[in-house]
Motif scaffolding. Sequence first.
Motif, PDB file in Angstrom:
ATOM      1  N   PRO A  30      -0.505  -2.340   0.518  1.00 23.90           N
ATOM      2  CA  PRO A  30      -1.720  -3.102   0.184  1.00 23.90           C
ATOM      3  C   PRO A  30      -2.778  -2.174  -0.413  1.00 23.90           C
ATOM      4  O   PRO A  30      -2.919  -1.033   0.020  1.00 23.90           O
ATOM      5  CB  PRO A  30      -2.188  -3.654   1.534  1.00 23.90           C
ATOM      6  CG  PRO A  30      -1.131  -3.336   2.512  1.00 23.90           C
ATOM      7  CD  PRO A  30      -0.251  -2.286   1.936  1.00 23.90           C
ATOM      8  N   GLU A  61      -5.601 -12.056  -5.227  1.00 21.07           N
ATOM      9  CA  GLU A  61      -6.045 -12.346  -3.860  1.00 21.07           C
ATOM     10  C   GLU A  61      -5.404 -11.446  -2.802  1.00 21.07           C
ATOM     11  O   GLU A  61      -5.994 -11.221  -1.750  1.00 21.07           O
ATOM     12  CB  GLU A  61      -5.792 -13.812  -3.520  1.00 21.07           C
ATOM     13  CG  GLU A  61      -6.589 -14.769  -4.381  1.00 21.07           C
ATOM     14  CD  GLU A  61      -8.091 -14.533  -4.328  1.00 21.07           C
ATOM     15  OE1 GLU A  61      -8.622 -14.168  -3.268  1.00 21.07           O
ATOM     16  OE2 GLU A  61      -8.737 -14.705  -5.376  1.00 21.07           O
ATOM     17  N   ALA A  62      -4.218 -10.957  -3.047  1.00 18.07           N
ATOM     18  CA  ALA A  62      -3.535 -10.062  -2.104  1.00 18.07           C
ATOM     19  C   ALA A  62      -2.923  -8.900  -2.883  1.00 18.07           C
ATOM     20  O   ALA A  62      -1.710  -8.786  -3.006  1.00 18.07           O
ATOM     21  CB  ALA A  62      -2.460 -10.823  -1.335  1.00 18.07           C
ATOM     22  N   ASP A  83      -1.211  -5.745  -3.949  1.00 17.99           N
ATOM     23  CA  ASP A  83      -0.366  -4.737  -3.319  1.00 17.99           C
ATOM     24  C   ASP A  83       0.658  -4.231  -4.325  1.00 17.99           C
ATOM     25  O   ASP A  83       0.864  -4.817  -5.375  1.00 17.99           O
ATOM     26  CB  ASP A  83       0.312  -5.264  -2.048  1.00 17.99           C
ATOM     27  CG  ASP A  83       1.250  -6.442  -2.289  1.00 17.99           C
ATOM     28  OD1 ASP A  83       1.731  -6.622  -3.418  1.00 17.99           O
ATOM     29  OD2 ASP A  83       1.501  -7.195  -1.337  1.00 17.99           O
ATOM     30  N   ARG A  94     -13.558 -12.013  -1.400  1.00 19.46           N
ATOM     31  CA  ARG A  94     -12.256 -11.768  -0.779  1.00 19.46           C
ATOM     32  C   ARG A  94     -12.508 -11.406   0.679  1.00 19.46           C
ATOM     33  O   ARG A  94     -13.294 -10.523   0.987  1.00 19.46           O
ATOM     34  CB  ARG A  94     -11.534 -10.602  -1.472  1.00 19.46           C
ATOM     35  CG  ARG A  94     -10.994 -10.979  -2.819  1.00 19.46           C
ATOM     36  CD  ARG A  94     -10.184  -9.857  -3.473  1.00 19.46           C
ATOM     37  NE  ARG A  94      -9.113  -9.433  -2.597  1.00 19.46           N
ATOM     38  CZ  ARG A  94      -8.964  -8.179  -2.158  1.00 19.46           C
ATOM     39  NH1 ARG A  94      -9.797  -7.247  -2.489  1.00 19.46           N
ATOM     40  NH2 ARG A  94      -7.976  -7.873  -1.364  1.00 19.46           N
TER      41      ARG A  94
END
Length: 186
Positions: free
Chosen positions: A75, A112-113, A115, A183
């Motif tokens: 991440p 949004e995520a 990684d 976020r």
Amino acid sequence: MIPIRVAGPTVEPVGLAEMRAYLRLDSDAGGAEDALIGSLLAAARAGIEAATRRLLAPGRYRIMLTAWPTDGVLPLPLSPLVAVERAGLVDAQGAVTDLPAGLVRLGPDPVEAPDLRIDPGAPPLDARAALVEVSAGYGGDGLPVPPALAQAIRLLAAHGFEHRGDTAAPPPSVAALVEPLRRLRL
């Protein structure tokens, strides 16, 4: 692992000419006033970036790893991720050997995520380190800056321009524009 910016923003998401028009200033004044507006735009962008945990100007970031993540997922606090620019192994002398393309790639949701996904076939690091460079941020080759965040930058910079030297709180409309795009952190 802390991403280090190796190439900063060359262009602010809201330009000087656009901000001068927003403030209804004469376009020929220039000089110290332009320097002030430029610094207010940079400060407003930095404030909105901190509030949303999103990068509003494109940049290149370097990450050094001493071990691959055990689950293959790394991440990153950089949103949105745009591309993996370079991935390589660094030996004890500091020489970098590039890894084949595809061993380090973006995850499925780079906004949004964000990684990185490390292929299980990546060579072990042993006495080496891994160097990964990514490009991240809105603008440039990435996604356009969300209009609500560009407006928040304009409002915050205009507030700073109108209230020079004051300690007046920013207008509530800035928080209303920023909140839906923040976020969250768990």
